[in-house]
Design a protein around this motif. Sequence first.
Motif, PDB file in Angstrom:
ATOM      1  N   ARG A  42      26.331 -22.781  47.649  1.00 19.50           N
ATOM      2  CA  ARG A  42      26.992 -22.868  48.960  1.00 19.50           C
ATOM      3  C   ARG A  42      28.501 -22.650  48.822  1.00 19.50           C
ATOM      4  O   ARG A  42      29.118 -21.931  49.625  1.00 19.50           O
ATOM      5  N   ARG A  45      29.323 -18.938  48.023  1.00 20.70           N
ATOM      6  CA  ARG A  45      29.200 -18.107  49.228  1.00 20.70           C
ATOM      7  C   ARG A  45      30.421 -18.292  50.124  1.00 20.70           C
ATOM      8  O   ARG A  45      30.951 -17.326  50.688  1.00 20.70           O
ATOM      9  N   TYR A  46      30.899 -19.510  50.264  1.00 21.32           N
ATOM     10  CA  TYR A  46      32.103 -19.793  51.042  1.00 21.32           C
ATOM     11  C   TYR A  46      33.321 -19.101  50.424  1.00 21.32           C
ATOM     12  O   TYR A  46      34.140 -18.491  51.115  1.00 21.32           O
ATOM     13  N   ALA A  93      29.846 -11.897  58.627  1.00 14.76           N
ATOM     14  CA  ALA A  93      28.412 -11.905  58.927  1.00 14.76           C
ATOM     15  C   ALA A  93      27.541 -11.859  57.676  1.00 14.76           C
ATOM     16  O   ALA A  93      26.548 -12.593  57.593  1.00 14.76           O
ATOM     17  N   GLY A  96      26.910 -15.375  56.294  1.00 17.53           N
ATOM     18  CA  GLY A  96      26.325 -16.419  57.125  1.00 17.53           C
ATOM     19  C   GLY A  96      27.331 -17.208  57.939  1.00 17.53           C
ATOM     20  O   GLY A  96      27.008 -18.295  58.424  1.00 17.53           O
ATOM     21  N   PHE A  97      28.546 -16.717  58.117  1.00 15.80           N
ATOM     22  CA  PHE A  97      29.550 -17.405  58.908  1.00 15.80           C
ATOM     23  C   PHE A  97      29.774 -16.658  60.223  1.00 15.80           C
ATOM     24  O   PHE A  97      29.702 -15.426  60.270  1.00 15.80           O
ATOM     25  N   HIS A 101      32.935 -20.944  62.842  1.00 16.24           N
ATOM     26  CA  HIS A 101      33.520 -21.389  61.578  1.00 16.24           C
ATOM     27  C   HIS A 101      34.993 -20.989  61.447  1.00 16.24           C
ATOM     28  O   HIS A 101      35.634 -21.362  60.457  1.00 16.24           O
TER      29      HIS A 101
END
Length: 439
Positions: A42, A45-46, A93, A96-97, A101
């Motif tokens: 996680r 990815r951020y 995109a 996943g944001f 956000h």
Amino acid sequence: MLLDDRYPVLETLESRDGVTLYRVEGGLVFYFDVRTPQDKDRFYRYRAAIRRLEELGLLEAQVSAKPGRYYAFFSERPLGGRRPPKEVLAALAPFGFGPEHVAMGEDKVAYLAPWPLRLGAARRGRGGFWSRVAPGLFLLGLGLLLLAQGLYRYFNPPEYVVPDLVGKTAREAFLLLRDTGLGLEVEEGNDPSRPKEVVLEQDPPPGTRLRAGRVVRLVLNQARPVPVPDLRGLPRAEAEDRLSGLGFQVGRVAAVEAEEAAGTVLATSPPAGTPMAYGARVDLLVAGERSGERVVVPRLVGLKREDALFLLNAAGLLPQVEEVPSGAPEGLVLAQVPGPGEAVLPGSPVRLRVAVQGAVQLPEAFPGTPLRSVVLALDLPPEAQGRQVRLLLVDARGAQVVYEGPGEEGLRLSGTYQVLGEARFRLYLDGELFQEWAP
């Protein structure tokens, strides 16, 4: 509190889904609590989403991915309150944001949140609405400055530094927080290796500054006993690893002939499911090498009576117990016949000599023959240290065991006994006569 030795914490703003948002000097820090591979995926990815925005010149941030220090720092800047442009959403995109956000500044992204911002927080800020109406309110603001300062002090209670509570007892933690104005919530934890009723974890961490009325959450250890696992059918090495992993000690390991492969665990003592304290000993009974139709007699000398009976019953052998007075601990197996390692037929008897306490009971005298009393007062000699000791009282009625057990230099043997006719004491060490004397 100082994050990564460089960001002084001014306030803990929010903690959600393993991520804590801090206001630090000069900006904001999203601090990740990475404990599992999912937590690490996680965070990366951020970080990848932040790097993509940096490559496009849409964001400025400082990201740390050092072990134990996973965070992103964003310099404080006025928020524009506008919706993120299409190029920002297109860049985010794949990771996943979305717009929920993103907090937009006046000319670029102010910061990227790892979870959706609440109540449109991304569109509110110090520089949005107030920066547009400030000219019209400037004179009014000057007139209300003193009043605003008074109201601020009234509606903003003092801040307190959270103390270090890990390792403290529940009472100690309560006393440390009692006069701080902070609330306390307690959850149950279980670590049998730690004392009961001590704090295992706390949230927020020590050094965090909180306003009065905020809550400190503690995990309090219950140290519940751990049940002995069911190890039947496992190889010995795997069974020992499981016991060690649960905090148990591996005790004695006895082998008996069985249909299972050599080294397979047949039973445990205590049996599976028995609650035991951390560090308790668990004995194993495993399958030994097969020797035709015979059973190998296990070593029983030095065991407690109930442990020896358990091993004999499990091996399919018939125990025969003879209790003898002894200075050894009550119920200790002093001798066995046949000896350990001998192969016998299933169901064969195994004689055990077990220590008991109390006076020696001699047979009744011959009718009409007077008895006399003799006194024993003996300190075992140095030669008895570490050897098997056997002391007999011999009179006209035969030989009686006074003591049998392990020898120890200086061990006191004493008592008063009734004898018939001439009597003698005989002291044996490892089966050999060492001394004989008349009382």
